[in-house]
Design a protein around this motif. Sequence first.
Motif, PDB file in Angstrom:
ATOM      1  N   ARG A  96     -43.217 -52.917 -84.684  1.00  0.00           N
ATOM      2  CA  ARG A  96     -44.219 -52.939 -85.733  1.00  0.00           C
ATOM      3  C   ARG A  96     -43.666 -52.684 -87.081  1.00  0.00           C
ATOM      4  O   ARG A  96     -44.160 -52.082 -88.189  1.00  0.00           O
ATOM      5  CB  ARG A  96     -46.028 -52.029 -85.712  1.00  0.00           C
ATOM      6  CG  ARG A  96     -46.760 -52.974 -84.688  1.00  0.00           C
ATOM      7  CD  ARG A  96     -47.330 -54.176 -84.824  1.00  0.00           C
ATOM      8  NE  ARG A  96     -47.949 -54.458 -83.382  1.00  0.00           N
ATOM      9  CZ  ARG A  96     -49.232 -54.482 -83.771  1.00  0.00           C
ATOM     10  NH1 ARG A  96     -49.632 -53.874 -84.656  1.00  0.00           N
ATOM     11  NH2 ARG A  96     -50.292 -55.001 -82.823  1.00  0.00           N
ATOM     12  N   GLN A  97     -42.090 -52.694 -87.337  1.00  0.00           N
ATOM     13  CA  GLN A  97     -41.658 -52.399 -88.008  1.00  0.00           C
ATOM     14  C   GLN A  97     -40.632 -53.091 -88.176  1.00  0.00           C
ATOM     15  O   GLN A  97     -39.830 -53.981 -87.824  1.00  0.00           O
ATOM     16  CB  GLN A  97     -41.161 -50.999 -88.244  1.00  0.00           C
ATOM     17  CG  GLN A  97     -41.415 -49.303 -87.765  1.00  0.00           C
ATOM     18  CD  GLN A  97     -40.795 -48.539 -87.260  1.00  0.00           C
ATOM     19  OE1 GLN A  97     -39.892 -48.700 -87.028  1.00  0.00           O
ATOM     20  NE2 GLN A  97     -41.543 -47.572 -87.790  1.00  0.00           N
ATOM     21  N   PRO A  98     -40.471 -54.092 -89.531  1.00  0.00           N
ATOM     22  CA  PRO A  98     -41.984 -54.190 -91.226  1.00  0.00           C
ATOM     23  C   PRO A  98     -43.221 -55.031 -90.222  1.00  0.00           C
ATOM     24  O   PRO A  98     -42.939 -55.541 -88.575  1.00  0.00           O
ATOM     25  CB  PRO A  98     -41.014 -54.666 -91.693  1.00  0.00           C
ATOM     26  CG  PRO A  98     -40.135 -55.612 -91.648  1.00  0.00           C
ATOM     27  CD  PRO A  98     -39.434 -55.195 -90.272  1.00  0.00           C
ATOM     28  N   GLU A  99     -43.965 -54.685 -90.880  1.00  0.00           N
ATOM     29  CA  GLU A  99     -45.175 -55.795 -90.152  1.00  0.00           C
ATOM     30  C   GLU A  99     -45.321 -57.039 -90.760  1.00  0.00           C
ATOM     31  O   GLU A  99     -45.492 -57.742 -90.150  1.00  0.00           O
ATOM     32  CB  GLU A  99     -46.703 -54.915 -90.531  1.00  0.00           C
ATOM     33  CG  GLU A  99     -47.077 -53.318 -91.132  1.00  0.00           C
ATOM     34  CD  GLU A  99     -48.151 -53.973 -89.516  1.00  0.00           C
ATOM     35  OE1 GLU A  99     -48.349 -54.744 -89.275  1.00  0.00           O
ATOM     36  OE2 GLU A  99     -47.623 -52.365 -89.072  1.00  0.00           O
ATOM     37  N   SER A 100     -44.369 -58.105 -91.815  1.00  0.00           N
ATOM     38  CA  SER A 100     -43.855 -58.914 -91.783  1.00  0.00           C
ATOM     39  C   SER A 100     -43.292 -60.222 -91.146  1.00  0.00           C
ATOM     40  O   SER A 100     -42.694 -59.542 -91.190  1.00  0.00           O
ATOM     41  CB  SER A 100     -44.007 -59.167 -93.789  1.00  0.00           C
ATOM     42  OG  SER A 100     -43.453 -59.966 -93.871  1.00  0.00           O
ATOM     43  N   LEU A 101     -44.426 -60.753 -90.817  1.00  0.00           N
ATOM     44  CA  LEU A 101     -43.380 -61.966 -90.216  1.00  0.00           C
ATOM     45  C   LEU A 101     -42.314 -62.607 -91.245  1.00  0.00           C
ATOM     46  O   LEU A 101     -41.951 -62.950 -90.481  1.00  0.00           O
ATOM     47  CB  LEU A 101     -44.429 -63.579 -89.675  1.00  0.00           C
ATOM     48  CG  LEU A 101     -45.603 -62.535 -88.554  1.00  0.00           C
ATOM     49  CD1 LEU A 101     -46.599 -63.935 -88.280  1.00  0.00           C
ATOM     50  CD2 LEU A 101     -44.847 -62.146 -87.520  1.00  0.00           C
ATOM     51  N   THR A 102     -42.622 -62.639 -91.819  1.00  0.00           N
ATOM     52  CA  THR A 102     -41.373 -62.907 -93.256  1.00  0.00           C
ATOM     53  C   THR A 102     -40.566 -62.020 -92.764  1.00  0.00           C
ATOM     54  O   THR A 102     -39.104 -62.426 -92.922  1.00  0.00           O
ATOM     55  CB  THR A 102     -42.025 -63.051 -94.264  1.00  0.00           C
ATOM     56  OG1 THR A 102     -43.127 -63.632 -94.673  1.00  0.00           O
ATOM     57  CG2 THR A 102     -40.781 -63.915 -95.362  1.00  0.00           C
ATOM     58  N   GLU A 103     -40.593 -60.134 -92.761  1.00  0.00           N
ATOM     59  CA  GLU A 103     -39.478 -59.350 -92.808  1.00  0.00           C
ATOM     60  C   GLU A 103     -38.891 -59.872 -91.959  1.00  0.00           C
ATOM     61  O   GLU A 103     -37.892 -60.161 -91.608  1.00  0.00           O
ATOM     62  CB  GLU A 103     -40.237 -58.567 -93.039  1.00  0.00           C
ATOM     63  CG  GLU A 103     -40.888 -58.057 -94.732  1.00  0.00           C
ATOM     64  CD  GLU A 103     -41.271 -56.409 -95.029  1.00  0.00           C
ATOM     65  OE1 GLU A 103     -40.479 -55.877 -94.684  1.00  0.00           O
ATOM     66  OE2 GLU A 103     -42.050 -56.655 -95.079  1.00  0.00           O
ATOM     67  N   ILE A 104     -39.643 -60.277 -91.295  1.00  0.00           N
ATOM     68  CA  ILE A 104     -39.296 -59.681 -89.082  1.00  0.00           C
ATOM     69  C   ILE A 104     -38.291 -61.505 -89.595  1.00  0.00           C
ATOM     70  O   ILE A 104     -37.296 -60.966 -88.808  1.00  0.00           O
ATOM     71  CB  ILE A 104     -39.981 -60.147 -88.255  1.00  0.00           C
ATOM     72  CG1 ILE A 104     -41.110 -58.405 -88.078  1.00  0.00           C
ATOM     73  CG2 ILE A 104     -39.473 -60.269 -86.836  1.00  0.00           C
ATOM     74  CD1 ILE A 104     -42.143 -58.899 -87.379  1.00  0.00           C
ATOM     75  N   ALA A 105     -38.469 -62.232 -89.971  1.00  0.00           N
ATOM     76  CA  ALA A 105     -38.025 -63.004 -89.315  1.00  0.00           C
ATOM     77  C   ALA A 105     -36.200 -63.419 -89.958  1.00  0.00           C
ATOM     78  O   ALA A 105     -35.662 -63.875 -89.766  1.00  0.00           O
ATOM     79  CB  ALA A 105     -38.816 -64.540 -89.944  1.00  0.00           C
ATOM     80  N   TYR A 106     -36.615 -62.799 -91.315  1.00  0.00           N
ATOM     81  CA  TYR A 106     -35.214 -62.639 -91.994  1.00  0.00           C
ATOM     82  C   TYR A 106     -34.215 -61.348 -91.931  1.00  0.00           C
ATOM     83  O   TYR A 106     -32.799 -61.708 -91.531  1.00  0.00           O
ATOM     84  CB  TYR A 106     -35.771 -62.353 -93.839  1.00  0.00           C
ATOM     85  CG  TYR A 106     -36.161 -63.170 -94.354  1.00  0.00           C
ATOM     86  CD1 TYR A 106     -35.037 -64.640 -94.475  1.00  0.00           C
ATOM     87  CD2 TYR A 106     -37.434 -63.497 -95.132  1.00  0.00           C
ATOM     88  CE1 TYR A 106     -35.623 -65.799 -94.832  1.00  0.00           C
ATOM     89  CE2 TYR A 106     -37.309 -64.817 -95.838  1.00  0.00           C
ATOM     90  CZ  TYR A 106     -36.979 -65.761 -95.676  1.00  0.00           C
ATOM     91  OH  TYR A 106     -37.669 -66.494 -96.187  1.00  0.00           O
ATOM     92  N   GLU A 107     -35.199 -59.959 -90.929  1.00  0.00           N
ATOM     93  CA  GLU A 107     -34.138 -59.206 -90.585  1.00  0.00           C
ATOM     94  C   GLU A 107     -33.574 -60.415 -89.309  1.00  0.00           C
ATOM     95  O   GLU A 107     -32.621 -59.513 -89.100  1.00  0.00           O
ATOM     96  CB  GLU A 107     -35.199 -58.432 -90.144  1.00  0.00           C
ATOM     97  CG  GLU A 107     -35.240 -57.292 -91.502  1.00  0.00           C
ATOM     98  CD  GLU A 107     -35.725 -56.247 -91.622  1.00  0.00           C
ATOM     99  OE1 GLU A 107     -35.792 -55.412 -90.202  1.00  0.00           O
ATOM    100  OE2 GLU A 107     -36.122 -55.763 -92.106  1.00  0.00           O
ATOM    101  N   SER A 108     -33.607 -60.642 -88.357  1.00  0.00           N
ATOM    102  CA  SER A 108     -33.518 -61.153 -87.239  1.00  0.00           C
ATOM    103  C   SER A 108     -32.657 -62.570 -87.721  1.00  0.00           C
ATOM    104  O   SER A 108     -32.833 -62.944 -86.366  1.00  0.00           O
ATOM    105  CB  SER A 108     -34.821 -61.579 -86.710  1.00  0.00           C
ATOM    106  OG  SER A 108     -35.580 -60.641 -86.115  1.00  0.00           O
TER     107      SER A 108
END
Length: 273
Positions: free
Chosen positions: A222-234
Amino acid sequence: MNYQTFQPQSDLRSVVKCYWTLEIPAQKDVEKQLIIPDGCIDMIFILGDDVKRFTSGDEFIIQPREMVLGQITGPFYVQPSGYVSSFAVRFYPYGFSNFVSSSIKKLANKETPLALLFGDEPSQALTEAIIQAANTSARIEIVEAFLLEKLTDKTIIDNVVKRTIDTILSTGGNTAINTILKDDLSKRRQMERKFVQQIGISPKQLGKVIRLQSALKRLLNRQPESLTEIAYESDYYDQAHFIKDFKEFTGTTPRAFLEDGTMALSSLFYKKD
């Protein structure tokens, strides 16, 4: 659920990622559990009650009690019939090829009994020793002795294949194959054939699996919470690209994954991995 991992000895550390054990008390009305692809191959010994693996809908097979689970490229559901107790070896993507002479491609998306890979007598002797062992430490010693006997000095994994995998792993699945090969573009088809034979899936598929695992760990923690953030960080193009790949391998969406009881086992495996 009690899931633990153990590190291999130095002679096997380049091919074996870890040993793992799983113990779950018998429960009533146990839900199916989704196993998410991780790019690895596992040799598994079922020490408890039988485990079902669903082939479609309500149809299932009983998993072999000693088996190799090859590369998974889609939703893969299992369900324990009672008490769960398992001991397993998790190989790196290129690890298992060092112990067998046949193509790894035929192992994908299914369970292969050990006897088909190592012969009846060696497999039976190994299985009996694992079952009779007093504890996990003893089982690790037994399986390491077996693997070291099978391991040869001959280089089985093609250097270009290994370099490709190392780059895929180190970049989280975010490097194009053309970039990895650089001046060897003319050898791409040959390399891809060798890759599938020795790894079980294509370089592109492995890259997608490794990137999914990177995103999954972020999602589970759960870091970060946002799916958009997870998508970009991955390194997905956007949230839609992330969700599309996630559904391809799991059959569900990231949000549904977090709320679904059938994901409990995968959450346990990959949050700690």
